[in-house]
Design a protein around this motif. Structure first.
Motif, PDB file in Angstrom:
ATOM      1  N   VAL A 121      31.845  17.869  -6.611  1.00  0.00           N
ATOM      2  CA  VAL A 121      33.130  17.653  -7.501  1.00  0.00           C
ATOM      3  C   VAL A 121      32.859  17.032  -8.617  1.00  0.00           C
ATOM      4  O   VAL A 121      33.095  17.254  -9.870  1.00  0.00           O
ATOM      5  CB  VAL A 121      34.261  17.971  -6.502  1.00  0.00           C
ATOM      6  N   PRO A 122      32.915  15.530  -8.508  1.00  0.00           N
ATOM      7  CA  PRO A 122      33.034  14.681  -9.597  1.00  0.00           C
ATOM      8  C   PRO A 122      31.884  15.014 -10.375  1.00  0.00           C
ATOM      9  O   PRO A 122      31.958  14.758 -11.804  1.00  0.00           O
ATOM     10  CB  PRO A 122      32.950  13.283  -8.638  1.00  0.00           C
ATOM     11  N   LEU A 123      30.589  15.354  -9.860  1.00  0.00           N
ATOM     12  CA  LEU A 123      29.508  15.486 -10.791  1.00  0.00           C
ATOM     13  C   LEU A 123      29.747  16.523 -11.572  1.00  0.00           C
ATOM     14  O   LEU A 123      29.347  16.697 -12.664  1.00  0.00           O
ATOM     15  CB  LEU A 123      28.183  15.675  -9.963  1.00  0.00           C
ATOM     16  N   PHE A 124      30.127  17.865 -10.995  1.00  0.00           N
ATOM     17  CA  PHE A 124      30.442  18.977 -11.496  1.00  0.00           C
ATOM     18  C   PHE A 124      31.480  18.839 -12.682  1.00  0.00           C
ATOM     19  O   PHE A 124      31.212  19.313 -13.995  1.00  0.00           O
ATOM     20  CB  PHE A 124      30.853  20.144 -10.781  1.00  0.00           C
ATOM     21  N   ALA A 125      32.623  18.027 -12.600  1.00  0.00           N
ATOM     22  CA  ALA A 125      33.501  17.707 -13.467  1.00  0.00           C
ATOM     23  C   ALA A 125      32.947  16.933 -14.631  1.00  0.00           C
ATOM     24  O   ALA A 125      33.205  17.275 -15.970  1.00  0.00           O
ATOM     25  CB  ALA A 125      34.636  17.062 -12.977  1.00  0.00           C
ATOM     26  N   PHE A 126      32.019  15.987 -14.312  1.00  0.00           N
ATOM     27  CA  PHE A 126      31.552  15.184 -15.594  1.00  0.00           C
ATOM     28  C   PHE A 126      30.535  16.259 -16.308  1.00  0.00           C
ATOM     29  O   PHE A 126      30.458  15.989 -17.356  1.00  0.00           O
ATOM     30  CB  PHE A 126      30.579  14.213 -14.767  1.00  0.00           C
ATOM     31  N   TRP A 153      30.781  16.970 -20.407  1.00  0.00           N
ATOM     32  CA  TRP A 153      29.686  16.447 -21.302  1.00  0.00           C
ATOM     33  C   TRP A 153      29.830  17.189 -22.759  1.00  0.00           C
ATOM     34  O   TRP A 153      29.462  16.328 -23.545  1.00  0.00           O
ATOM     35  CB  TRP A 153      28.524  16.958 -20.634  1.00  0.00           C
ATOM     36  N   ILE A 154      30.233  18.213 -22.775  1.00  0.00           N
ATOM     37  CA  ILE A 154      30.304  19.063 -23.903  1.00  0.00           C
ATOM     38  C   ILE A 154      31.199  18.498 -25.168  1.00  0.00           C
ATOM     39  O   ILE A 154      31.185  18.454 -26.236  1.00  0.00           O
ATOM     40  CB  ILE A 154      30.665  20.582 -23.926  1.00  0.00           C
ATOM     41  N   LEU A 155      32.206  17.570 -24.708  1.00  0.00           N
ATOM     42  CA  LEU A 155      33.224  16.964 -25.208  1.00  0.00           C
ATOM     43  C   LEU A 155      32.682  15.823 -26.302  1.00  0.00           C
ATOM     44  O   LEU A 155      33.127  15.317 -27.127  1.00  0.00           O
ATOM     45  CB  LEU A 155      34.177  16.451 -24.361  1.00  0.00           C
ATOM     46  N   ILE A 156      31.482  15.008 -25.668  1.00  0.00           N
ATOM     47  CA  ILE A 156      30.933  14.101 -26.270  1.00  0.00           C
ATOM     48  C   ILE A 156      30.506  14.216 -27.752  1.00  0.00           C
ATOM     49  O   ILE A 156      30.814  13.423 -28.585  1.00  0.00           O
ATOM     50  CB  ILE A 156      29.747  13.376 -25.409  1.00  0.00           C
ATOM     51  N   PRO A 157      29.577  15.302 -27.851  1.00  0.00           N
ATOM     52  CA  PRO A 157      29.081  15.371 -29.441  1.00  0.00           C
ATOM     53  C   PRO A 157      30.392  15.845 -30.221  1.00  0.00           C
ATOM     54  O   PRO A 157      30.332  15.350 -31.462  1.00  0.00           O
ATOM     55  CB  PRO A 157      27.943  16.721 -29.116  1.00  0.00           C
ATOM     56  N   SER A 176      36.459   9.708 -24.129  1.00  0.00           N
ATOM     57  CA  SER A 176      36.769   8.682 -22.930  1.00  0.00           C
ATOM     58  C   SER A 176      36.899   9.921 -21.699  1.00  0.00           C
ATOM     59  O   SER A 176      36.897   9.057 -20.613  1.00  0.00           O
ATOM     60  CB  SER A 176      38.300   8.198 -23.051  1.00  0.00           C
ATOM     61  N   ILE A 177      37.156  11.037 -21.889  1.00  0.00           N
ATOM     62  CA  ILE A 177      37.229  11.926 -20.517  1.00  0.00           C
ATOM     63  C   ILE A 177      35.891  11.898 -19.785  1.00  0.00           C
ATOM     64  O   ILE A 177      35.869  11.594 -18.553  1.00  0.00           O
ATOM     65  CB  ILE A 177      37.694  13.322 -21.110  1.00  0.00           C
ATOM     66  N   PRO A 178      34.979  12.173 -20.217  1.00  0.00           N
ATOM     67  CA  PRO A 178      33.497  12.216 -19.455  1.00  0.00           C
ATOM     68  C   PRO A 178      33.269  10.510 -18.893  1.00  0.00           C
ATOM     69  O   PRO A 178      32.863  10.630 -17.546  1.00  0.00           O
ATOM     70  CB  PRO A 178      32.386  12.646 -20.526  1.00  0.00           C
ATOM     71  N   PHE A 179      33.631   9.941 -19.573  1.00  0.00           N
ATOM     72  CA  PHE A 179      33.222   8.626 -18.987  1.00  0.00           C
ATOM     73  C   PHE A 179      34.161   8.082 -17.963  1.00  0.00           C
ATOM     74  O   PHE A 179      34.032   6.951 -17.182  1.00  0.00           O
ATOM     75  CB  PHE A 179      33.331   7.424 -20.207  1.00  0.00           C
ATOM     76  N   LEU A 180      35.341   8.572 -18.078  1.00  0.00           N
ATOM     77  CA  LEU A 180      36.419   8.138 -17.089  1.00  0.00           C
ATOM     78  C   LEU A 180      35.994   8.872 -15.644  1.00  0.00           C
ATOM     79  O   LEU A 180      36.248   8.425 -14.592  1.00  0.00           O
ATOM     80  CB  LEU A 180      37.760   8.652 -17.272  1.00  0.00           C
ATOM     81  N   LEU A 181      35.441  10.356 -16.066  1.00  0.00           N
ATOM     82  CA  LEU A 181      35.046  11.001 -14.585  1.00  0.00           C
ATOM     83  C   LEU A 181      33.775  10.258 -14.303  1.00  0.00           C
ATOM     84  O   LEU A 181      33.479  10.363 -13.163  1.00  0.00           O
ATOM     85  CB  LEU A 181      34.740  12.283 -14.952  1.00  0.00           C
TER      86      LEU A 181
END
Length: 124
Positions: free
Chosen positions: A67-72, A76-80, A119-124
Motif C-alpha cells: 500500500v505505501p509503495l502503491f501510494a508512492f 510520482w507523477i507530481l514530481i515533474p 513534498s507529497i511523494p517524499f513524505l510517502l
C-alpha cells in the motif's frame, strides 16, 4: 488574468472513459478474485498457502509494503509537474493541461503549491 490550457471536450471524454474502464476492471477483479481469497484467509488463515506463501504473511506484506509503495508510485507523477512549476515560477506549468478553467498562480503562491506537490511523494 491568465488561465491554464484546457483539454478539448474529446480529450476529456477519452481520458474520463479510460479511467472509468480501468477502474471498473480493477473493481471486478477485486470482487471476483481478491474478495474470495480474503474470505478464505479469514476462515482459515494459517492453513492457506498461495504460491508457496502463507497467506496471512502475504496480506501482512501487502498492507505494510504494498500500500505505501502503491501510494508512492501514484504520487510520482507530481514530481515533474512540481519541478516545472518551480522553474517557471507559475502553477500549473505551461505544458500542463487542466480539465476546467484554472487561473495560473504566480509568485510565492506558485512556489508554495509546487513545493507541496514536491513534498507529497517524499513524505510517502
Amino acid at each position: 488574468m491568465e488561465y491554464a490550457q484546457e483539454y478539448s471536450k474529446k480529450e476529456k471524454a477519452v481520458r474520463i472513459l479510460a479511467g472509468v474502464f480501468v477502474g471498473s476492471v480493477i473493481y471486478f477483479l477485486h470482487t471476483i478474485w481478491l474478495i474470495p481469497i480474503i474470505n478464505d484467509v479469514l476462515s482459515r488463515p494459517h492453513c492457506f498457502e498461495w504460491l508457496g506463501f502463507n497467506l496471512a504473511d502475504y496480506f501482512w506484506y501487502l498492507v505494510m509494503v504494498g500500500v505505501p509503495l502503491f501510494a508512492f508510485t501514484m504520487s510520482w507523477i507530481l514530481i515533474p509537474r512540481a519541478i516545472a512549476g518551480i522553474r517557471e515560477g507559475r502553477f500549473p506549468p505551461k505544458a500542463v493541461k487542466v480539465y476546467r478553467p484554472t487561473k495560473v498562480k504566480t509568485g510565492f503562491l506558485a512556489g508554495l503549491v509546487s513545493a507541496m506537490h514536491l513534498s507529497i511523494p517524499f513524505l510517502l
